[in-house]
Scaffold this active site. Sequence first.
Site, PDB file in Angstrom:
ATOM      1  N   SER A   1     -14.458  35.837 -15.230  1.00 44.00           N
ATOM      2  CA  SER A   1     -15.605  36.350 -14.487  1.00 44.00           C
ATOM      3  C   SER A   1     -16.085  35.411 -13.390  1.00 44.00           C
ATOM      4  O   SER A   1     -16.928  35.798 -12.576  1.00 44.00           O
ATOM      5  CB  SER A   1     -16.766  36.651 -15.445  1.00 44.00           C
ATOM      6  OG  SER A   1     -16.419  37.718 -16.308  1.00 44.00           O
TER       7      SER A   1
ATOM      8  N   GLU B   1      19.359  10.842   5.123  1.00 47.82           N
ATOM      9  CA  GLU B   1      18.469  10.075   5.980  1.00 47.82           C
ATOM     10  C   GLU B   1      19.183   9.459   7.186  1.00 47.82           C
ATOM     11  O   GLU B   1      18.605   9.363   8.259  1.00 47.82           O
ATOM     12  CB  GLU B   1      17.773   8.964   5.166  1.00 47.82           C
ATOM     13  CG  GLU B   1      16.848   9.460   4.072  1.00 47.82           C
ATOM     14  CD  GLU B   1      15.670  10.257   4.615  1.00 47.82           C
ATOM     15  OE1 GLU B   1      15.182   9.933   5.716  1.00 47.82           O
ATOM     16  OE2 GLU B   1      15.235  11.213   3.936  1.00 47.82           O
TER      17      GLU B   1
END
Length: 840
Positions: A381, A84
């Site tokens: 399905s 950072e």
Amino acid sequence: MKRKLTIALLAVSVLALAGFGWLWFAPCGMGGCAPVSELERYQSEGSQLMDIAGRPFGTLGIDRRVLPLDSMPGFLPKAFMAVEDRRFYDHGGVDWKRFGGALFKNVKTGGVSEGGSTITMQLARNLFPRALPYQERSLRRKVLEIRVARQIERAFPKDKILELYLNHIYLGEGTYGVDAASREYFGKPASRLTLAEAATLGGLPVSPSKINPRENREAALRRRNLVLHEMAKAGYVSQADADAATREPLRLARQGRAGPRIAGAWFVERVRRELEDALGGVDNTSGLRVFTSYDPVAQKAAEEEVGRQAVAIESGAFGAFRHDTYAKTKGTTEDGQTPYLQGTAIVMDARTGEIHALVGGRDYDDSKFDRVFQAVRQPGSAFKPFVYLTALEEGIPASQIFEDKPIQIQLSRNRVWSPRNYTGSYAGPMTLRDALTQSKNTVTVQVAQQVGMDDVVRTARDLGISTPISTMPSTALGAAEVRPIELVRAFAAFDNGGSLVAPHVIRRVEDQEGNVVWQHEDAEAHRVIQAEEAFVLTSMLRDVVDRGTAAPVRAAGFRGPAAGKTGTTNGATDVWFVGYTPDLVGAVWFGFDRPVTIVPQASGGTIAAPVWARIMSRIYQSRRMPAAWPMPGGVISEQVDRRTGMAMDASCPGSGQAYTEYFIHSAPVRQNCFPAAPYPSDTAWQDPEQGAWAYQDSAGMSDLEQRGVYWPELEEKRRREAAGAPPVTPLPGSVEDPYATPPVAGAGAGTRTTGRTRVRPTAPPPVIGDAPPVASDGGRDGAGGRTRTQPRVLGDPVGGTSSGNAGDGTSGSSSGSSGSSGGTSGGTTPPPADTTGAGA
């Protein structure tokens, strides 16, 4: 061009330096000062949550534990610094070298693509989100961020700034600060973290929601290892220690912090995640009011009905349950996966994407894994509507006849796949509509092969399915895995006329003064399918509910307009129902986190569909039932002969059951039985047993045969005559054998004439299956109350009874349901040739 870019960069750089110089020495102005002297006693409160009616229903709490810097292991702050802000102790709040590189890239791209923020700048925007609004991605906000960072640097020593940062940074799962995150992810205070665990936390600030180790273990591991590499590169740890930590597995605590103990825990967690994305996990949420789409009636119904059905399944109400129950195994969850049966439900506004109810599992406290948004499962399905929609888009009408029969698909390496129907039986010729209604596997595969699997996959992609989808034939039957929320989003497009919506739970966020700090912006309607195709597909999916595999919806008592599709995977490991009304779309799913058979013969129709019906029935007790879907102008309705798939009129009564069919932009082919003038080259006959009329051309083929349409009466006639039944009486002037090729004057061997003779009977037979006209109540034809001829539905007794209808009205079982995932529960490979399909 290059010279102009260089001049522009120089000009921007000069202006930026001048501005930054002014910022460095100037007093407060431009709204850039902040009360940094209060940082040490800074405390945050939770956000108040408002439901769909603007009433409060809970508070979004914050988990924070303050830990002094000298109580942390030395490598913990360095893990954050490594990725950072490596030069944290060397700058005065701004790393000009890094910031200059970010500025150059932003100017080059014409936007703000890289920030170059230091730890101090991150602390500034996390603690003062009103002065530095996260959603404002502009150079102005960056300038103000630098000003506040400079204030912080003047007010506190470096160690104190680092301590404030590590105790306030957002690290996901509702945790702020390293100690709260350590307890959440690893079940221990930050003072006892290992190097590998510290590196895991150090990698989170860049994107807590995307690198969350509970949700994306692989991404978290990659980021952790990068942090370790950067720590060694910076000299914070030895290379040997970094390598050893890289080899450590990522072990998370079995249970994180307790979830919010209010109604709708899954919904509240989704609010938290959206708030992270909207505001970047900023710390100061004190006094915020978050207006959501939470519907307490829908949420309560969804939670109670899913829980009630899960208990019924475990009790053996749907067959022998051979697994440990929730009551017995609760609390033994590992990595978010539970050993007991799970169930989910979601209810969403199909027009806006606003989620009204969300149930991601049976127990939020035991497993926070959201199976609606995070799981990937085979839909079985429930995937088939993508196949049938593709067929409609490519001009195949819903009345097209296909033959339900055993088929074989040739695969690579000389393999053969033989999909079979759930019942093991085959119905012969049927319309595309009936094939979807009864969830016929063999017809679905034939349709997919005809339109091409590439196009089927493209349709699914257009409708928002982002998971990997194979073009193997078994994909047509639902072998590819999908995220439930994406399946619901796709069905919403069927519902709303073809537009793709963005599922969300937050409407807007207000501060203490009532100012809107963030608001959901409805993107421009993204139309992915035509309204006409969406309407015809919806009419087909209405038949699935009214007389097909989802008939248990009606047996469970829901009477409003409804459409949807059941789904069951191989081995009954996943059962689904995804359905919708004219304004709401929802899905219900049951299964195990590690797929195993739920109960033998489980299906989406028997287990999931009734739950959806009960949820919707409870919702519509407190709101008005909407009118049925209106028919778009480009759709034409016709009476169609179910056996031939051809449109009927008064002159051609047809040979089967009549029903209302819908066609897009063009009228269908009609049965023109009685032309004005006969053609002498043809023959015709009358069956004295049935009184049915037929005709044959000069090559021995009936008109329907030439069109590729199967006529049951004609086939029955041939069967009887082959069995020795009395021959058909030839009409005067015809040949003795009506199935033989008649001689044609002047035609050579093999020549076929095109003329046909249709012999008009003295009195046309009545139309089969018609009933007197009745006033429609918004039934299958979506007429919205207009008068029409009520057709018989499949299963009406016409000369006998019909099998394959779903639902016995009691248990909601579906004897006519069929379907298959076509593959194993873990992938998209087609099953062996002897594999039987799963239920619909």
